[in-house]
Structure formats: C-alpha cells, structure tokens
Design a protein around this motif. Structure first.
Motif, PDB file in Angstrom:
ATOM      1  N   ALA A   1       0.823  -1.214   0.000  1.00 51.53           N
ATOM      2  CA  ALA A   1       0.000   0.000   0.000  1.00 51.53           C
ATOM      3  C   ALA A   1       0.855   1.261   0.000  1.00 51.53           C
ATOM      4  CB  ALA A   1      -0.929   0.002   1.214  1.00 51.53           C
ATOM      5  N   VAL A   2       2.102   1.146   0.426  1.00 51.08           N
ATOM      6  CA  VAL A   2       2.972   2.328   0.485  1.00 51.08           C
ATOM      7  C   VAL A   2       3.242   2.907  -0.903  1.00 51.08           C
ATOM      8  CG1 VAL A   2       5.236   3.195   1.176  1.00 51.08           C
ATOM      9  CG2 VAL A   2       3.997   1.621   2.672  1.00 51.08           C
ATOM     10  N   PRO A   3       3.741   2.097  -1.871  1.00 56.49           N
ATOM     11  CA  PRO A   3       3.918   2.661  -3.214  1.00 56.49           C
ATOM     12  C   PRO A   3       2.601   3.088  -3.855  1.00 56.49           C
ATOM     13  CG  PRO A   3       4.319   0.286  -3.224  1.00 56.49           C
ATOM     14  CD  PRO A   3       4.266   0.717  -1.800  1.00 56.49           C
ATOM     15  N   LEU A   4       1.490   2.400  -3.517  1.00 56.80           N
ATOM     16  CA  LEU A   4       0.198   2.800  -4.074  1.00 56.80           C
ATOM     17  C   LEU A   4      -0.197   4.181  -3.561  1.00 56.80           C
ATOM     18  CD1 LEU A   4      -2.311   2.186  -5.732  1.00 56.80           C
ATOM     19  CD2 LEU A   4      -3.281   1.045  -3.730  1.00 56.80           C
ATOM     20  N   HIS A   5       0.052   4.434  -2.287  1.00 56.62           N
ATOM     21  CA  HIS A   5      -0.248   5.756  -1.729  1.00 56.62           C
ATOM     22  C   HIS A   5       0.536   6.845  -2.454  1.00 56.62           C
ATOM     23  CE1 HIS A   5      -1.158   8.857   1.211  1.00 56.62           C
ATOM     24  NE2 HIS A   5       0.136   9.079   1.350  1.00 56.62           N
ATOM     25  N   ARG A   6       1.791   6.536  -2.780  1.00 56.97           N
ATOM     26  CA  ARG A   6       2.612   7.520  -3.505  1.00 56.97           C
ATOM     27  C   ARG A   6       2.114   7.756  -4.917  1.00 56.97           C
ATOM     28  NH1 ARG A   6       8.251   4.573  -1.803  1.00 56.97           N
ATOM     29  NH2 ARG A   6       8.373   5.314   0.373  1.00 56.97           N
ATOM     30  N   GLN A   7       1.420   6.763  -5.469  1.00 60.43           N
ATOM     31  CA  GLN A   7       0.931   6.864  -6.842  1.00 60.43           C
ATOM     32  C   GLN A   7      -0.579   7.120  -6.901  1.00 60.43           C
ATOM     33  OE1 GLN A   7       3.009   6.671  -9.523  1.00 60.43           O
ATOM     34  NE2 GLN A   7       4.714   6.491  -8.102  1.00 60.43           N
ATOM     35  N   ALA A   8      -1.178   7.542  -5.786  1.00 59.72           N
ATOM     36  CA  ALA A   8      -2.633   7.703  -5.726  1.00 59.72           C
ATOM     37  C   ALA A   8      -3.152   8.666  -6.785  1.00 59.72           C
ATOM     38  CB  ALA A   8      -3.041   8.178  -4.332  1.00 59.72           C
ATOM     39  N   HIS A   9      -2.352   9.674  -7.131  1.00 62.80           N
ATOM     40  CA  HIS A   9      -2.800  10.640  -8.144  1.00 62.80           C
ATOM     41  C   HIS A   9      -2.978  10.000  -9.512  1.00 62.80           C
ATOM     42  CE1 HIS A   9       1.582  10.469  -8.517  1.00 62.80           C
ATOM     43  NE2 HIS A   9       1.442  10.891  -9.755  1.00 62.80           N
ATOM     44  N   ARG A  10      -2.339   8.848  -9.731  1.00 63.71           N
ATOM     45  CA  ARG A  10      -2.450   8.175 -11.019  1.00 63.71           C
ATOM     46  C   ARG A  10      -3.791   7.451 -11.179  1.00 63.71           C
ATOM     47  NH1 ARG A  10       2.600   7.376 -13.389  1.00 63.71           N
ATOM     48  NH2 ARG A  10       1.373   6.856 -15.243  1.00 63.71           N
ATOM     49  N   LEU A  11      -4.588   7.406 -10.100  1.00 62.20           N
ATOM     50  CA  LEU A  11      -5.896   6.770 -10.171  1.00 62.20           C
ATOM     51  C   LEU A  11      -6.952   7.665 -10.823  1.00 62.20           C
ATOM     52  CD1 LEU A  11      -6.071   5.088  -6.643  1.00 62.20           C
ATOM     53  CD2 LEU A  11      -6.104   3.894  -8.835  1.00 62.20           C
ATOM     54  N   THR A  12      -6.654   8.944 -10.969  1.00 61.79           N
ATOM     55  CA  THR A  12      -7.615   9.878 -11.549  1.00 61.79           C
ATOM     56  C   THR A  12      -8.031   9.435 -12.946  1.00 61.79           C
ATOM     57  OG1 THR A  12      -6.594  11.704 -10.307  1.00 61.79           O
ATOM     58  CG2 THR A  12      -8.042  12.285 -12.154  1.00 61.79           C
ATOM     59  N   GLY A  13      -9.321   9.242 -13.127  1.00 62.44           N
ATOM     60  CA  GLY A  13      -9.852   8.825 -14.426  1.00 62.44           C
ATOM     61  C   GLY A  13      -9.582   7.379 -14.775  1.00 62.44           C
ATOM     62  N   PHE A  14      -9.051   6.623 -13.824  1.00 66.09           N
ATOM     63  CA  PHE A  14      -8.660   5.238 -14.117  1.00 66.09           C
ATOM     64  C   PHE A  14      -9.446   4.219 -13.307  1.00 66.09           C
ATOM     65  CE2 PHE A  14      -5.510   1.662 -14.031  1.00 66.09           C
ATOM     66  CZ  PHE A  14      -5.383   1.495 -15.406  1.00 66.09           C
ATOM     67  N   VAL A  15     -10.217   4.689 -12.341  1.00 67.04           N
ATOM     68  CA  VAL A  15     -10.890   3.770 -11.425  1.00 67.04           C
ATOM     69  C   VAL A  15     -11.902   2.881 -12.139  1.00 67.04           C
ATOM     70  CG1 VAL A  15     -12.391   3.583  -9.414  1.00 67.04           C
ATOM     71  CG2 VAL A  15     -10.535   5.251  -9.417  1.00 67.04           C
ATOM     72  N   VAL A  16     -12.805   3.492 -12.928  1.00 70.52           N
ATOM     73  CA  VAL A  16     -13.840   2.706 -13.606  1.00 70.52           C
ATOM     74  C   VAL A  16     -13.232   1.724 -14.613  1.00 70.52           C
ATOM     75  CG1 VAL A  16     -15.849   2.796 -15.140  1.00 70.52           C
ATOM     76  CG2 VAL A  16     -15.637   4.428 -13.246  1.00 70.52           C
ATOM     77  N   PRO A  17     -12.314   2.160 -15.497  1.00 70.16           N
ATOM     78  CA  PRO A  17     -11.673   1.185 -16.397  1.00 70.16           C
ATOM     79  C   PRO A  17     -10.943   0.086 -15.637  1.00 70.16           C
ATOM     80  CG  PRO A  17     -11.248   3.414 -17.150  1.00 70.16           C
ATOM     81  CD  PRO A  17     -11.877   3.537 -15.795  1.00 70.16           C
ATOM     82  N   MET A  18     -10.316   0.436 -14.524  1.00 72.56           N
ATOM     83  CA  MET A  18      -9.570  -0.549 -13.741  1.00 72.56           C
ATOM     84  C   MET A  18     -10.506  -1.599 -13.151  1.00 72.56           C
ATOM     85  SD  MET A  18      -7.226   0.073 -10.344  1.00 72.56           S
ATOM     86  CE  MET A  18      -8.646   0.700  -9.432  1.00 72.56           C
ATOM     87  N   LEU A  19     -11.573  -1.161 -12.524  1.00 73.23           N
ATOM     88  CA  LEU A  19     -12.514  -2.111 -11.922  1.00 73.23           C
ATOM     89  C   LEU A  19     -13.178  -2.980 -12.984  1.00 73.23           C
ATOM     90  CD1 LEU A  19     -14.186   0.134  -9.194  1.00 73.23           C
ATOM     91  CD2 LEU A  19     -12.399  -1.579  -8.897  1.00 73.23           C
ATOM     92  N   THR A  20     -13.507  -2.369 -14.127  1.00 68.91           N
ATOM     93  CA  THR A  20     -14.096  -3.143 -15.224  1.00 68.91           C
ATOM     94  C   THR A  20     -13.131  -4.210 -15.718  1.00 68.91           C
ATOM     95  OG1 THR A  20     -15.387  -1.208 -15.924  1.00 68.91           O
ATOM     96  CG2 THR A  20     -15.117  -2.988 -17.522  1.00 68.91           C
TER      97      THR A  20
END
Length: 238
Positions: free
Chosen positions: A85-104
């Motif tokens: 979760a540590v590197p994910l927290h650092r990259q949290a801004h990269r989730l913008t606009g990517f959540v729906v495609p990612m979950l799909t």
C-alpha cells in the motif's frame, strides 16, 4: 563419535535449519539475478523453489514438516502484502480517471480467467474437481486454497497452480506486454498483478514504482473478484 554428515543432516532438517535453507535459497536467487543483469528467467522465487525442493528431497523431509518449520517465514507474507500500500499511496494521483476502467478490467479479467480455465480443463477431459481447482489459479495462494476447498476442489493443488502461474507470469508477462504494445505503466501493473499476484508485483516494483503499485492493487482486487465470482459462475459451469 557422530558422523559429520549425520550431524549436518540433523541441523538442516531441524526447523531453524529449514528456515535457514529457505532464506539462503532466496538470497541465492537474488545474487543470481544481480549476476545475470536482472534476466527475467532468474526470478529469486523460482530459484528458491528449485533449491528448497532439491534440499527437501535430499534430506527426506516431508513437505508438511517443512511447512510447519517455515511458518517463521510465511507469517511475514501478510505484513509484506500490506506494505504494498505504500507505493500505491505515492501513486494515488495516477488513479484519476482510471478507477472505472480498472474495476471493469479486473472483473472481466477474473471472469475470463475462471471460465477459460474451467472450459479448457473440461475440453481436455479433466474431472469436475480438477476444473474447480483450476478456476482459482489467478488468485493469491491463500484465496485459491480457501475457494478451492469451498467448491470441493483440491486445495493443495490449487496452491501449486497459483504459485506456478505467478512465477510464469512474472517471468514472461512483461515481455508479452512489450510484444503487444502495452506501455502504460498503470495497465502493465494491473495486468501482471491480476495474473501473477505477489510474485508479479515484486517484479514490477523492481521495474517501476507505478507498475509495482498498480500490480499490488490489482492483486488484491483480483483475489476479491475471484472469491466472489467463482461461487456464482459455478452455478453455470458445473
């Protein structure tokens, strides 16, 4: 006077000795990886599996005894997974606009993984129990064991499939993604994490922090998706 070979055997076959063999085998894998310039085939986990397997065979140690002894190592898998979760927290801004495609992608990927494994196994003559076992292959090892047991599959074999798929995906996955032209760091991490879980995530972390962060996230989401979808798809598949 005790035979030195017998003494060495007793030391290596003891719980502490087996932990030492495990840690030493992994460190040997890391050393070989550095010496090879990070070659994809020299995965520390794969090297460690081979070395430990040979040592157990030579020592005549049963896997069940080894598993009990290696608990001192395996208990750290949980904290190590949470640490992703540590590197994910650092990259949290990269989730913008990517959540729906990612979950799909995660849900569709889980459905494809489950159904293709079951259908291919059925087409090749595997019985229903083996089909259920194979259906869990892309989840993490603990989830694969639990789901296979719930379905009436073979938990021990589910663990083997999960580990083998993880190693193969970690070795070949990045090259396959390069071949098909997938260069987005998030998509690469998502794909490897979905197929190769922890082993793949560890490799992607060495490749790039963004890829490693999304591989860790994908690993967790895919395990959750498979554990939820396998019982539902079982109504149709079996």
């Amino acid at each position: 006077m005790n035979n030195p070979l017998d003494t060495l055997h007793d030391v290596l076959a003891s719980p502490i000795g087996l932990v030492g063999v495990t840690v030493g085998a992994y460190q040997c894998g890391r050393w070989l990886q550095r010496r090879s310039g990070g070659h994809a085939l020299v995965q520390p986990t794969l090297v460690a599996i081979v070395i430990v397997g040979v040592v157990l065979e030579v020592l005549g140690v049963r896997y069940a005894d080894y598993a009990d002894a290696a608990t001192l190592v395996s208990i750290w898998l949980g904290p190590a997974t949470v640490a992703l979760a540590v590197p994910l927290h650092r990259q949290a801004h990269r989730l913008t606009g990517f959540v729906v495609p990612m979950l799909t992608a995660v849900v569709l990927g889980a459905v494809v993984s489950i159904t293709t494994a079951a259908l291919v196994a059925h087409a090749t003559g595997a019985d229903v129990r083996l089909q259920k076992t194979l259906a869990t292959k892309s989840s993490t090892t603990p989830v694969a064991i639990a789901v296979a047991q719930h379905l009436g599959g073979i938990p021990a074999l589910a663990a083997v499939f999960a580990i083998v798929i993880g190693v193969v995906g970690a070795v070949l996955g990045p090259a396959v993604l390069d071949l098909v032209g997938v260069h987005d760091r998030r998509a690469r991490g998502l794909a490897i994490g979905a197929v190769s879980h922890g082993i793949g995530a560890s490799r992607m972390l060495r490749e790039d922090e963004t890829e490693g962060a999304f591989a860790g996230l994908s690993m967790g989401l895919t395990a959750l998706a498979i554990s939820a979808l396998v019982p539902l798809l079982a109504l149709w598949l079996w």
